[in-house]
Design an enzyme around this catalytic site. Sequence first.
Site, short mmCIF file in Angstrom:
data_model
loop_
_atom_site.label_atom_id
_atom_site.label_comp_id
_atom_site.label_asym_id
_atom_site.label_seq_id
_atom_site.Cartn_x
_atom_site.Cartn_y
_atom_site.Cartn_z
N HIS A 75 19.86 15.67 24.86
CA HIS A 75 19.04 16.39 23.89
C HIS A 75 17.66 15.76 23.83
O HIS A 75 17.52 14.55 23.89
CB HIS A 75 19.70 16.33 22.50
CG HIS A 75 18.77 16.71 21.39
ND1 HIS A 75 18.37 18.01 21.17
CD2 HIS A 75 18.13 15.97 20.46
CE1 HIS A 75 17.53 18.04 20.15
NE2 HIS A 75 17.36 16.81 19.70
N CYS A 126 17.59 20.62 16.47
CA CYS A 126 17.72 19.15 16.38
C CYS A 126 18.87 18.84 15.43
O CYS A 126 19.54 19.76 14.93
CB CYS A 126 16.41 18.53 15.91
SG CYS A 126 16.32 16.73 16.17
N CYS A 143 13.83 16.17 21.64
CA CYS A 143 13.31 16.76 20.41
C CYS A 143 12.11 17.67 20.62
O CYS A 143 11.49 18.09 19.67
CB CYS A 143 12.90 15.68 19.44
SG CYS A 143 14.30 14.79 18.83
N LEU A 182 0.84 -1.20 0.00
CA LEU A 182 0.00 0.00 0.00
C LEU A 182 0.87 1.25 0.00
O LEU A 182 0.62 2.21 -0.73
CB LEU A 182 -0.94 -0.01 1.21
CG LEU A 182 -1.95 1.14 1.23
CD1 LEU A 182 -2.89 1.05 0.03
CD2 LEU A 182 -2.76 1.14 2.51
N LYS A 183 1.90 1.23 0.81
CA LYS A 183 2.84 2.36 0.85
C LYS A 183 3.38 2.66 -0.55
O LYS A 183 3.31 3.79 -1.03
CB LYS A 183 4.00 2.01 1.79
CG LYS A 183 5.19 2.94 1.70
CD LYS A 183 6.44 2.31 2.32
CE LYS A 183 7.66 3.14 2.06
NZ LYS A 183 7.68 4.40 2.81
N ARG A 214 4.58 6.18 5.99
CA ARG A 214 5.85 5.98 6.67
C ARG A 214 5.76 4.79 7.64
O ARG A 214 4.86 4.72 8.46
CB ARG A 214 6.25 7.23 7.43
CG ARG A 214 7.73 7.30 7.65
CD ARG A 214 8.16 8.46 8.49
NE ARG A 214 9.13 7.96 9.44
CZ ARG A 214 10.37 7.66 9.13
NH1 ARG A 214 10.81 7.83 7.89
NH2 ARG A 214 11.20 7.21 10.04
N CYS A 215 6.72 3.90 7.49
CA CYS A 215 6.77 2.73 8.37
C CYS A 215 8.12 2.68 9.07
O CYS A 215 9.10 3.21 8.56
CB CYS A 215 6.61 1.46 7.54
SG CYS A 215 5.07 1.40 6.63
N SER A 244 24.21 15.34 14.30
CA SER A 244 24.38 14.88 12.93
C SER A 244 24.54 16.07 11.99
O SER A 244 23.98 17.15 12.21
CB SER A 244 23.17 14.04 12.50
OG SER A 244 21.98 14.78 12.61
N HIS A 285 13.55 21.67 10.83
CA HIS A 285 12.61 20.85 10.05
C HIS A 285 12.23 21.51 8.73
O HIS A 285 11.50 20.94 7.94
CB HIS A 285 11.37 20.54 10.88
CG HIS A 285 11.73 19.86 12.17
ND1 HIS A 285 12.00 20.57 13.32
CD2 HIS A 285 11.94 18.56 12.47
CE1 HIS A 285 12.32 19.71 14.28
NE2 HIS A 285 12.30 18.49 13.79
N1 GLN Z 1 22.15 13.39 17.86
C1 GLN Z 1 21.05 13.14 16.99
C2 GLN Z 1 21.23 13.95 15.71
O1 GLN Z 1 21.79 14.98 15.76
C3 GLN Z 1 19.76 13.53 17.62
C4 GLN Z 1 18.61 13.24 16.71
C5 GLN Z 1 17.26 13.49 17.33
O2 GLN Z 1 17.14 14.14 18.33
N2 GLN Z 1 16.23 13.00 16.74
O3 GLN Z 1 20.76 13.55 14.66
ZN ZN Z 2 16.08 16.11 18.26
#
Ligand code: GLN
Ligand code: ZN
Length: 762
Positions: A649, A734, A651, A17-18, A522-523, A440, A702
Amino acid sequence: MKTAIVGYPRIGENRELKFAIEKYWRNEITENELLKIAKELRKNQWLKQKEEKISFIPGNTFSFYDGILDTIILLNAIPKHYRDLGLNELNTYFAIARGYQGEKGDVKALSMRKWYNTNYHYMVPELDDYAEIKLNSDKIFNELEEAEKLGVNTHPSVIGPFTFYKLAKTTGNKDKKDYLDDIVNAYVELLRKCNKKNIEWIQIEEPQLVTDQTEEDINLFEEIYMEILKNKKDVKVLLQTYFGDVRDCYKTITELDFDGIGLDFAEGRQTQKLIAEKGFPKDKVLFAGVVNGKNIWKCDYKKVLNILNNLKEKVKNVVITTSCSLLHVPYTLRNEKKLSENILRHFSFAEEKLSELKELGELSQILWESSLEKAQENEFYIKNQEIITSERGMEDKEVRDKVEKLTDNDFVRKGTRKERQIIQREKLNIPLLATTTIGSFPQTKEVKLNRSKFRKGEINKKEYDKNVFSFIKECIELQEEIGLDVLVHGEYERNDMVEFFGENLAGYIFTEKAWVQSYGTRCVKPPIIFGDVKRTKPISVLYSEYAQKLTEKPVKGMLTGPVTILNWSFPREDISLSEMAFQIGLAIREEVLDLEKAGIKIIQIDEAALREKLPLRKEDWHKEYLDWGLKAFRLCHSGVKVDTQIHTHMCYSQFEDIIKDIDNMDADVITFEASRSKLTILDFLKENNFETEVGPGVYDIHSPRVPSVEEIVVALEIMIEKIGKEKLWVNPDCGLKTRGIVETVKSLENLVKATEIVKSRL
Ligand code: GLN
Ligand code: ZN
């Protein structure tokens, strides 16, 4: 004894389906082709359920995107700006799901939220001033007829009015109450139609009932259902609840005129107690959710038969069902080709759960007609118990002993917060308003190619690492050029926060096809904790050590915390969540100490998913979750020196209600998303004397948008005013892995420039 299920996965055993929907979005197949694939998927599920002799097969479990979105359509609650696009039905549906940008207009998607305590996300209904709520039940009855043509008898299943009402938000000037009558009427109309079509049962799902209910909520529920049930006539109404127990409204729902009540015996901690103490009405059918609909493990028939044996005295009519929809488990074990039979026999995905229901149906029949002992002599039972009680071959006594011997001291760091702060500032040479990132850096084509080549065996580990090292080197050089203060190595060796660690921990196994829908198309494919978890070798040390040698500036070691690793895996059931969290905590602790030994002075332990699994009932928050969760986190860092700085951290910034707990994690610094809800969270931190140093994200990663120097300056000045310059870090909200490199460099340059401007004014 009769059997039922609450719902079924829609995405198909190979995510058909995806792929079909995504092709449709790319104009690679027509609407008709998509509809055909969907029809085929529904057919397979129904026939499978029929084959397994499920007595109550729910209809309307199929969805092109989300069941709440389907309920929005059912109630004709489509916000005006989607209708105004003038698209056809299916495209309007997808416009609501994912937004629309094109010649007909530009609208955003409805927002998404997590579905109770699952990893599934639903679309949040929005009621605008133009909403004309009325029944639009074509989908339900079309699918019912479709099944009938195949010789499968299904009954409609729908999300109920109370849950819908509670989850919806209003966007105009009207009050939510203004919509209530129309919502109720739509359900009355639905029952009327069921009667007209001689439908025997309808399943109405009200998961909202397993959350904390105020008296006002209960009254509202009662008011809604008095009206609906008054009109029900011949059709029987099954009130289906799941994800917990109905402790604060048991009396109400058993007194209302429902014909069946579905209760969760897997997650509903008080379900058995409620029935034992308060009884169950003789004229109603109990749909006993004894087969766990959320886990992937073989059902323990012993436990189930014990539950049923207790019910035998109290309840006259019982149907055996799943604790919730099977939407939350993978489709089938049939396609797992790489795992040994010894491992696979412990699992049960959606299809296999149907077989379990069939067997349990027979066993409970014996139990009902004769005795528990008789049922236990049956070969289904014996075979099941053989597997359940067998050793898995991944037990590790050493780890278990270590967990057992943990004492309070193991969770406490050296040095007070103040002492640590002074020493760290000095030794690590961290400037005021230190700039950093979350870990990242963009996963470029080259980074992804390197990984896929390694996976396919086209390059060996040495070549793979050589490439990773060169990405790291570029990343360090880039950060130095940009002028960041605390650097990261970029996380090029991983594409996800859990898999990379799982692969390096004993006790973890990975499936090929165990996909579960997260939202829309999304899966996710969570790894499985199969045995005792233990670190077998250093995981990230090589990469962090290399990165640190390239620069004078501190490079943060980058780890995922135990609660997040646990929450994003399928957990075991034979030991407690806390025990698993401590095992993972011990593994991460070893990694932390190795990083420290390798010269890493700042270590970030991400707990991105900490808040996600907060229990649905507030009274359970601490004793069932946070108490051990925070300890597991502290176990990771409690062995470090006073001058090693610990970051974490998260999110999200909606942690107002657990603010003290976040301080209790005893990290030195926490970075979190705040660019969208800036002011409120900052005020909150201030009012609560939040002690941990903070890096509220100064821009939203984002979106590809590059934040201007000016807007970051403004954000920082507000933050300084609220939090004070001594405790403030400057960072995005993030990780940058999903961003492009160009926008990332520009954004970070602006972040550094803005920080310099603000500092010069101090
Ligand atoms: N350290 C991860 C990154 O920077 C943290 C990712 C997250 O918080 N979803 O991608
Ligand atoms: Zn994050």
